[in-house]
Scaffold this motif. Structure first.
Motif, short mmCIF file in Angstrom:
data_model
loop_
_atom_site.label_atom_id
_atom_site.label_comp_id
_atom_site.label_asym_id
_atom_site.label_seq_id
_atom_site.Cartn_x
_atom_site.Cartn_y
_atom_site.Cartn_z
N PRO A 80 6.02 -12.47 8.67
CA PRO A 80 7.26 -13.24 8.54
C PRO A 80 7.48 -14.23 9.67
O PRO A 80 8.02 -15.32 9.46
N ARG A 103 8.44 -18.00 9.07
CA ARG A 103 9.71 -18.52 9.55
C ARG A 103 9.49 -19.72 10.51
O ARG A 103 10.27 -20.66 10.50
N ILE A 121 20.95 -26.16 11.83
CA ILE A 121 21.68 -25.01 11.30
C ILE A 121 22.30 -24.21 12.44
O ILE A 121 21.98 -24.43 13.62
N ASP A 122 23.18 -23.29 12.06
CA ASP A 122 23.86 -22.44 13.03
C ASP A 122 22.97 -21.26 13.45
O ASP A 122 21.95 -20.98 12.82
N ALA A 123 23.39 -20.57 14.50
CA ALA A 123 22.80 -19.27 14.86
C ALA A 123 23.93 -18.25 14.89
O ALA A 123 25.11 -18.61 15.03
N LEU A 124 23.58 -16.99 14.71
CA LEU A 124 24.59 -15.94 14.82
C LEU A 124 25.15 -15.90 16.23
O LEU A 124 24.40 -16.07 17.20
N GLU A 147 28.61 -11.69 18.95
CA GLU A 147 29.56 -10.81 18.27
C GLU A 147 29.12 -10.51 16.84
O GLU A 147 29.20 -9.37 16.38
N GLN A 148 28.64 -11.53 16.16
CA GLN A 148 28.17 -11.33 14.79
C GLN A 148 26.92 -10.45 14.76
O GLN A 148 26.78 -9.59 13.89
N TYR A 175 27.96 -6.90 15.22
CA TYR A 175 28.61 -6.39 14.00
C TYR A 175 27.56 -6.02 12.96
O TYR A 175 27.61 -4.95 12.34
N LEU A 176 26.60 -6.92 12.76
CA LEU A 176 25.61 -6.71 11.71
C LEU A 176 24.67 -5.56 12.05
O LEU A 176 24.00 -5.04 11.17
N HIS A 177 24.61 -5.19 13.31
CA HIS A 177 23.69 -4.11 13.69
C HIS A 177 24.40 -2.79 13.98
O HIS A 177 23.77 -1.83 14.36
N SER A 178 25.68 -2.75 13.84
CA SER A 178 26.39 -1.48 14.08
C SER A 178 26.95 -0.99 12.76
O SER A 178 27.24 -1.76 11.86
N TRP A 179 27.09 0.31 12.66
CA TRP A 179 27.56 0.82 11.37
C TRP A 179 29.07 1.08 11.38
O TRP A 179 29.66 1.35 10.36
N ALA A 180 29.69 0.96 12.54
CA ALA A 180 31.13 1.25 12.60
C ALA A 180 31.83 0.12 13.32
O ALA A 180 32.05 0.18 14.52
N PRO A 181 32.18 -0.94 12.63
CA PRO A 181 32.70 -2.14 13.26
C PRO A 181 34.06 -1.91 13.96
O PRO A 181 34.79 -1.07 13.59
#
Lengths: 390, 390, 390, 390
Positions: A356, A360, A374-377, A380-381, A384-390
């Motif tokens: 990949p 990419r 384009i944007d990047a994360l 904070e994002q 969020y995307l890597h934790s299971w309890a935001p």
């Protein structure tokens, strides 16, 4: 070809392919030439044989020869010349193989030198089918990277490149007005999707024939007609096969077609339209009505028009993929060759996906060449995307 | 719901879920009810809690209760009621969990009973992000099947179902004419693709914002404008977030937007639009201009219209997925539950893909329900595709 | 409604309609209310009667009454109430008539006061058919301006406004997924074009039925299927009539339709679907399955679903034209009324086109409201285009 | 060309053009040859001069000469040869003129024989602009039928024929991939609409530049970007002019364009791109990079690629209109010539529309040739549509 150009510059500086023998069985076009030169810039010795007799651009071949590349292939060569060229390439003893239909890898294995290869790349679905059969049989002895299945290949080059160029080939061969016509696309893989999309974009009513329920359902949800090929045979004005399978359009289909139907193939091999059956049926004769159009007259006077002798229409009747598309495709191949050389014997014998990160990287370079940012994360994002309890 | 109906009939005959306790945290809609009844027909004991306070259809909940299903959820309930309902469901001790956002699986694990589960299904990207984080942490103790990543889910339901229903929600909430407007879609996953496709189909000029180079490149090749969100903020008339990430539209975006801009979220959680920042910026006041539209007046008089309080717009402002789409989705869930029960402890703890045969079975049944027939490969074609030397 | 707002401001300043009695037989919606208020701002006395019993928004009616407008019309009123309201409007003695179906102009002529009118506007094709028949008969005694045939009306409002809102009505009534379905559009005038365009944009396969060879050919060149309605009857999942003619879908069509077919009308009157024949055929009964969907069960069990009782679906099941569209439409009407008052008796009795300058003025104001700038011809270009020997 | 074939057969039987001298100044292509033969079949004496030096197909010209048609025109001829050929045609004394740009009618009037003509047909917008200027000046002395403004011409041939063939020309000249590119269409008449539609259908992002507010608004409602040409100049990858006006792309536009921009003209004359300014700006030189592509290198190294020397790209780089389109167009011309001969001196001097019945006849024959059947109104529907009180 800005992406390949930047790769070539780096190769020229790093010379990481020094002395490696790379054999290629590809369409001999201007774009292939650029790939050959990029590899040569990296220090590789390169030899090239034509993957398809009708796609060879003789001037390109001549120029490459002038650059020191060994080239074998002449526009319109016959089956026996093709095989002789391939045999010579096998005999030359490449350490890596760039393949388009698995003929070269097949030949090297038949010659008993498969396990000496650092690896190979294959860029067609048809070739991969053959290579995977070898893998299952245990006869594939080297790693093969399926560049054809990279995301940039399938989702971009097959879809947009062949989508445009296959229709371009049909227009150049026939000068037909697509608006108001019914175009039947047989096979709804990435290439078939692209052809269907472009045919609709040209004002045609599009019918798709498929054997896979996922693809058939997707075609239907996109608003295309979906039906068995025998039903489609009665409705179509233009037929395009792109399945990878043989005898997709056969006598029973021809018998139902309308007067004036156009038959084109966009798959790798000229096996999808049953040419033998077509000629048998043409008791009224076969005649050339335009340079790449053979009209087959049936007993009742109906005329079926075969384009480019059933050979892959975007190469045989137009100029193949647009250069932008080949740029991505060949950058992918060059980066894959580099990896096979830099990390020899890491991959097991068998068919492998493009990593990949390579894929990419090509997408990133392509966006840059189009001037698209384009944007990047944000951090904070990402959290969020890597934790299971935001 | 013809697909789920046939599954239900088979379940009723086979009773293979006899006595199994299935807990579900899903949107309480007519379609969910049909899934609950299919599981109950198979013999399962079923309890249901609302995944989203605004999607609950109270009449549906009442009817399910009448059928003996334990249901907890009231339209418009608050955060604390939601949590109480979930806690009760956890306490009930389900053996399988059907989840929509990973709240139920999360709750069961926090309650220490994760490893007692036969398994779970999860149907949102957001939920899977959380579950995979648990998997990486080693805290996920049961197998979870990512029904959301089945081909029928992503390529069909997310794209076509949410594509249509998200715009439907925007139209119902605002009655805006999309033709001639600029619609900005933030996030080009399957759902974002569907929204972009439908927005263009409605006559809008569409701009896509993405962080992934593959997706960004695909959007560009489809003819959409692609640019960073800050640039898009100045151009858009309608904004739809569907990324799964928080704070996709923030104060700096709001500050650049045009008077009258519409802000909608089609992602699972109401975190994509920074609601706090929006209210802070609205020094001119916030007022309801239509039932689901809150107008935020900025200091300079510009009005930004928030739809459905930033909650998922296709559920909060329309009726969610059309029944046909839910039919495929829920048939997939029912078949997955059956498999987890029939083959207990076969899957390791972790997130798993739906097996292709289950997926394909759903596509096949769906085509049948649309009256679409397709071809099959001939034996000759099968041989060709499986041999390497035709 | 920015265009109408600017017209209203000018009217308020100029008071050029002082004391003129304007009668209107229009759909009583929020947008109509804005037109009424613009005329009143100009000094006119205004009275309004409902053009369609199902489109009346009672709260709008109430608010207008509060503003001093005479309003007659209640949501869901019966035929006799409708006629009584119209009779009262005729008796009131309007000097100008704003009509939607020619009922008001017809009533005024039957009352013998047609030649006392300064003029009228008509905004439906159906109404114009009737008015032109009157013109041919010599019974039309006042000038009528065909606002419905203005370019901004037909090419913009009918196409984009009704195109979107008719499908919106179908979605709200049924919640059907359009992707993968076959939508049959009967009538390919501007409205039919819009519906066909939007249905395709929603992923449907679209079939057009037409009696006019130009329109049929255009539909075909746009890639739509074109066939007689009896053939289409067998294929369609959703049928939308929009021809202006009666009995477009009749018993013979119903008999061929698939189980589950949806029948909607987007034409002005509820005559296009033969409701009587449908009920006769429904020997298995008729039942309400959703608020605006009546299921008709045929003898063999097939279910045909009639939407909104065959009344114009964008008004009866959704909210009619989006406000932006009505803005253009009503600005056109307001400017036309002003012209009929300012230049009385200039136009002969008969049906007249909207003057291009009025039409172009509306397009110009609309582009401005969208923030779109355009070029102007240079003097050199103007000279070139107006001379025959460049 | 099935429509023209049937007309030719009838002409051959009726010989209604016996001895009439018809002069034509048209593109000398295979399709024009068929029109010439149809007129000759009717008994006319026919002489043909080339309307454009680059569209002449020399083999066609030769074949026509063999058939007894007087033909003047050689591929690539210069301005003075063109004028000599036209002068010879004028001197020959045609009684009817078939024109493409008004040069022949203009020449006949300058020669003082305009009022001796039975009439003429004109098939370009540019030509009609000139003829209408003559009409206003009182210098047009014969009736001219604007075949270019027939519905079948504008709505079908300009839109679908040129829409496809202009892009076909661009692809053949450049082999560019349109997907992902920004195509700027300058002029949104019927031809511009077709080009914009096809460019979007090929995956491009399309920007429209217009001076007419109706057209600009329509383009916007279709989802295209609309902006002044100077703004578009910065964004475009491919520019296509099709306005009929001169100097649409000028120095100030070139100065803003991106490296690699492609410049094509699809209007009749090569005046829309300011060629002089382009050459002046190309201080870095001008070189041929493909047969029909001249690269202009600006001072800062940017390269602007001019296609076909700014001549009409669908003729100069592809094969012009597809035969199906020309079939309709030339059938219209043949039927118009017949009418001018059969009803001499009925039309006043001036520019006239094609009678709707002629137009409709062509649409009807075209649908038949596509195998498309349509409905007819029932007597009940006809009555309804023609009565004002149903």
């Amino acid at each position: 070809m800005p992406v390949l150009r930047s790769v070539r510059e780096r190769f020229g500086a790093e010379r990481s392919l020094e002395g490696v023998r790379v054999g290629a069985c590809l369409h001999i076009t201007a774009e292939t030439a650029t790939l050959m030169r990029a590899l040569a810039a990296g220090g590789a010795e390169v030899a090239l044989s034509a993957a398809n007799p009708f796609s060879t651009q003789d001037d390109v071949a001549a120029a490459l020869v002038g650059d020191g590349v060994v080239v074998r292939g002449v526009h319109g060569e016959g089956r026996s010349e093709y095989e002789a060229h391939l045999a010579a390439l096998v005999a030359w003893g490449p350490q890596l193989a760039l393949d388009d239909g698995a003929d070269l890898v097949g030949g090297l294995h038949r010659a008993g030198v498969g396990d000496g290869l650092l690896g190979a790349t294959e860029e067609t679905t048809t070739g991969l089918v053959r290579l995977r059969a070898m893998e299952r049989d245990g006869t594939l002895r080297c790693p093969v990277v399926a560049v054809n299945e990279a995301i940039t290949e399938r989702a971009f080059n097959d879809r947009y490149g062949t989508g445009q160029s296959a229709l371009d080939g049909i227009l150049r061969a026939t000068h037909v007005l697509l608006a108001g016509r019914t175009v039947v696309v047989l096979g709804y893989g990435w290439t078939g999707r692209g052809i269907a999309l472009r045919a609709r974009g040209a004002g045609a009513s599009v019918v798709v024939c498929e054997v896979d329920p996922f693809r058939a359902l997707e075609a239907r949800m996109e608003g295309f007609g979906v039906m068995p090929a025998l039903d489609a045979a009665e409705r179509g004005d233009v037929f395009v096969t792109v399945t990878g399978a043989p005898k997709v359009l056969t006598r029973q289909h021809f018998e139902r077609m309308k007067d004036g139907a156009l038959l084109a193939n966009a798959g790798h091999f000229d096996v999808e339209i049953d040419l033998e059956a077509l000629v048998e049926l043409a008791t009224g004769g076969v005649r050339d009505v335009r340079p790449l159009v053979q009209q087959h007259v049936l007993a009742d006077g109906r005329r079926l028009n075969l384009l480019a002798g059933g050979r892959v229409v975007n190469l045989a009747a137009a100029e193949g993929h647009p250069p932008e598309v080949m740029d991505m495709s060949f950058a992918l191949q060059a980066l894959t060759v580099e990896r096979l050389v830099r990390e020899p014997r890491v991959l097991e014998p068998g068919v492998h996906a493009v990593p990949p990160e390579t894929d990419r990287e090509v997408a990133r370079l392509k966006l840059a060449s189009l001037g698209v940012e384009i944007d990047a994360l944000t951090p904070e994002q990402q959290d969020y995307l890597h934790s299971w309890a935001p």
